[in-house]
Design an enzyme around this catalytic site. Structure first.
Site, PDB file in Angstrom:
ATOM      1  N   GLU A 432      -6.151 -42.758 -70.058  1.00 19.87           N
ATOM      2  CA  GLU A 432      -6.876 -44.028 -70.289  1.00 19.87           C
ATOM      3  C   GLU A 432      -5.945 -45.239 -70.236  1.00 19.87           C
ATOM      4  OE1 GLU A 432      -9.929 -43.967 -70.091  1.00 19.87           O
ATOM      5  OE2 GLU A 432     -10.310 -41.846 -70.470  1.00 19.87           O
ATOM      6  N   GLY A 433      -4.992 -45.198 -69.329  1.00 18.78           N
ATOM      7  CA  GLY A 433      -4.009 -46.285 -69.229  1.00 18.78           C
ATOM      8  C   GLY A 433      -2.801 -45.952 -70.067  1.00 18.78           C
TER       9      GLY A 433
END
Lengths: 581, 581
Positions: A432-433
């Site tokens: 997620e990043g």
């Protein structure tokens, strides 16, 4: 060591962080009794159904055979129970079958789910992201036929972003969706790292996939978001034939073995546009922001579970002569072991508080009474989301490692279970990043882009807490150190706003750490204030936790602020060749 | 990514740290050409024979079947080559067949071995510990019949300390050695965590075992050291029958799968006393101190290997628009990635310098000209050993984790190899005395027991380096920050010497971190001074590494020193029950 969901901690955190009085206005039904009842019911499910599967999920994992994925042993049944008991749809809009619960409450529930079984928790977490995307951008048909099934949990969702050459840089993706001439699309391409992309625990799996259209411009603007379902959805909502996509393999990973991480191949798969053409990345960010916060919660969750196990072990293991007489000779009586455990606990409470604060802000951004209140909540939510994600997941890894260390040699033996937490926790700073991306998001979009205004506003509010602490018996050192740390953060913010781009990027990670350390100290300070004057030993310990955190973490803030301003030029000048031996 | 042993870094470190001019007097044959030749030959062996087995060792591991242990695939052959080429006996006394090489040089060689294959390196590392013990305390027969075989590497050694109830607290052990009436003993008991306790790579395995004798006093004073060999050693040195001990199982561990970690059962095994009755723990410490330093080197080694892989990946992976133009668009051009890599490199060089310094001090404690010089070297060696062990192994874990992070999602997939380093590295802070034990050793025996004198002497010497740095162009900020950090360490030392026991124990781990951070900065400062004025880009980068370390690590020293003084009372007051949720 049996896992026990930390209901008391969560209830206390919900009561003391964020803006509970505002939240009470936004969610009038959410009184303390309701909070307690929801938390206890979720805790029972987490403790009794999910936690016992965690080790089995690690050992046996999800399986890939003959082109299909089978969930880890027991996971499919547990998922059915999870859905039957209504845990899948807490915050979803009642219009689509949800329960309209506060997002902060939902986060608290998910923390327990992830702590009990992080690999399991990823399945509903990604369904939730799909719910967000369709709620905001779905077509009428998608909202009518697909969304309610995702809300009920009969079907699950998957986010399909990454390709081998396109990870952090989604603009590089090459999957293509061609119009089929009938208003739909045919999707072709390969996606990797697709969490729960295939499994046997639900009737259908809805993939939200970003891809290019044939004549789209290059780069970000050519990307659109598509929905493609494992089984076709007929107009009456019943399931049709199998769509033409399939898992090609699942990854052999360091941890979260119970979560199937799929390589997916789409071969002319039927797909529908979600939202607007060319807006795929923007729409995907709706899902990603919610998922980022959830990943932060996973950091808290895995830390909590690892901490509990270490605390339990420290009370059962006898080694040497313990300096503290109150531990029956167990290693909890060794100051160094106790320091490790207490500091872990303090960091968990700080991270939990930050994540729940962001949840409350998300609620307020939706429901606060005035436009100004909603905008302020939205701005602060956006500021704190990368901190909640990165800072909490770093703590997840650190605490899992510290908890393993408390076990000594037993911690390195897989049977003990401490090693699983250490392995599982390691994904959260990546997906997620990555945490580096979070730091760049923080310094760029969240601080520099608005001249540091939102962060300065938060600093002002934190400074008031520091003052209160300074005036409170036994908490004065916390107040002084928090004030000094806030001043350091303000100094760093001033510098950051005026810095050139390279200097700012070079400072991103230490800046995020500094901001997280300070906000975490503020959370613990407020918890200690809320507990002040009580004669309940549990509440009294909040002051000790705040003091320990202040002396071991907040003291480092001035040095962090001094050091982060000056690496840009040295980094720029250092060629890779000179770093090779 | 192929591993390449860091010969240039090691040669530079050997030249610039420790006391090379003193060492040259102690080892007149050890000129720069000899150092280079030894390092290059060892590097070739590490790169070509050991490194290629590392992944296989992880995947397939050592096997336990039918009561015997088989080394991981290829390990037995590699061990034979290792021995044939003479790498096993570098520092051993020529009187017993060794090469009488400097210990610092041997450490440098072992760093390459551990980096190439840490699981493999443990085998000769434990043999070396056994060599130390028999050299110092062996009987004439042991020195004549057993020691030369260990020195040659035909036989290997094992250290057998831990029992299920006796890990950090060896006084709790219950294994018993009964006199056999013929001058020997019969040993009975169970030992766990016995590294390379059984295998098929050598003709015999010599176990150094601590155990009690029947009428011995309780506690530490009742413990003696025994030698028991897998195959009996006849008076002519040939092998007799199998002794009555055997591996019961091997552990399923988080990492170092190529190293068999055995549970050993001794059942009336023939054993001989080593050294004096009741002095077992003291004798064992001879082995443990050498092993502790070696474990510190393992921390450096695994960090180096993980760093190399991440640096390589950063030059091959393209994602997003890199801010630095010099990296062909690869992620090495992202400031945050470069910061991660450079800071890792700086920490590796600092830890390598500390470990090699201790090696040089061990050489000087043996061979320096005057009694005073030898005593001073001995005292400083003892001071720095726990720092070398704990600080370097923490860096091993941190750098392995950072290197995994550089890989993004690929880092979490086992095939990439980054995850193995993360798993392997995690044992080093635990074995040979946990890092918490090292910290207690540092603050207790090494600092408080002599009133802080040895550490203050080191601080004085470091302050002179800080002054030099402050006067050197481009290094002034390093000098100023090093001076401030030394002042903080001196302040903490003054406090520590006067503190009560509980406060000191509570401060142990942060104190060790502070001391390691400062000594590491001193090492990097000296390397930068040694490189100053050069126009070689590799040497020029030493200044950038020192500056980065100063701004990101040394800046934290004052805060660390301020915070470590005050946790004792809060720790003491905090019951385990209030930390449970």
């Amino acid at each position: 060591m049996t896992f026990r969901a930390p209901v008391r901690d969560l209830a206390f955190a919900l009561k003391t962080v964020g803006h509970p009085e505002l939240l009470a206005r936004a969610y009038p039904d959410l009184d303390a009794d309701t909070v307690q009842a929801v938390l206890e019911a979720a805790a029972a499910f987490a403790d009794n159904e999910l936690a016992p599967l965690n080790r089995k999920g690690d050992l046996e994992g999800a399986r890939y055979e003959n082109g299909t994925v089978t969930a880890a042993p027991g996971f499919a049944d547990a998922y059915r129970h999870f859905v039957e008991q209504g845990w899948n749809s807490l915050s979803a809009d009642p219009e689509h079958g949800g329960q309209g619960l506060s997002k902060a409450m939902e986060l608290a529930v998910f923390e327990m789910v992830h702590a009990a079984n992080m690999a399991f928790g990823l399945c509903p977490m990604l369904t939730q992201a799909a719910i967000e995307a369709l709620t905001q951008h779905g077509t009428e048909r998608q909202k009518r036929l697909v969304l309610p099934k995702l809300v009920s949990g009969e079907w699950t969702g998957a986010m399909c972003l990454t390709e081998p050459q396109a990870g952090s840089d989604l603009a590089a993706l090459t999957s293509i969706a061609r119009p089929d001439g009938q208003g739909g699309y045919r999707l072709t391409g390969q996606k990797i790292f697709i969490t729960w992309g295939d499994h046997d625990a639900a009737d259908n799996i809805c993939h939200l996939v970003i891809a290019r259209t044939p004549d789209a411009p290059p780069g970000v603007k050519g990307i659109s978001l598509f929905l493609t379902n494992k089984f076709e959805v007929k107009d009456d909502g019943s399931l049709g034939g199998r769509n033409s996509f399939r898992p090609v393999s699942i990854e052999h990973k360091l941890g979260i073995h119970g979560s199937p991480t799929c390589v997916m191949a789409y071969e002319d798969a039927h797909a529908e546009l979600v939202g607007e053409l060319g807006q795929g990345l923007a729409h995907m960010f709706v899902m990603m922001n919610a998922a980022r916060l959830q990943v932060g919660v996973q950091g808290v969750a895995i830390a909590e579970r690892a901490f509990q196990q270490a605390l339990g072990f420290s009370q059962e293991r006898k080694q040497g002569r313990a300096a503290f007489a109150d531990a029956d000779g167990m290693i909890y009586g060794h100051p160094d072991v106790r320091r490790t455990l207490m500091l872990s606990k303090a960091r968990i409470e700080a991270a939990r508080g930050i994540c729940l604060t962001v949840g409350v802000l998300a609620d307020l951004a939706d429901r606060a009474e005035t436009e100004d209140e909603r905008a302020a909540a939205q701005a602060r939510q956006e500021l704190l989301t990368p901190i909640a994600k990165a800072w909490s997941t770093d703590i997840g890894v650190d605490v899992a490692s510290a908890a393993l260390q408390v076990h000594g040699g037993m911690g390195f033996v897989e049977e003990t279970g401490a090693a699983q937490h250490y392995r599982d926790s390691r994904i959260a700073p990546i997906y997620e990043g990555t945490n580096g991306i979070q730091a760049i998001d923080l310094v760029g979009r969240k601080v520099r882009m608005n001249g540091g205004e939102t962060l300065r506003g938060l600093c002002g509010e934190m400074a008031m807490t520091a003052e209160l602490l300074t005036e409170t018996p036994d908490l004065a050192p916390v107040g002084r150190r928090l004030a000094a740390a806030i001043a350091a953060l303000e100094r760093a913010t001033d510098w950051l706003v005026g810095a050139d781009n390279i200097a700012a990027l070079a400072a991103a990670t230490p800046f995020l750490k500094l901001a997280g350390d300070v906000v975490g100290g503020w959370i613990l300070g407020r918890q200690a204030l809320a507990a002040a004057g009580s004669d309940d030993p549990w509440l009294q310990s909040k002051a000790a936790l705040a003091r320990l955190y202040a002396s071991q973490v907040l003291t480092l803030a001035p040095g962090l602020a001094d050091g982060l301003t000056e690496s840009g030029a040295d980094l720029e000048a250092t060629k890779a060749a000179v770093l090779a031996g």
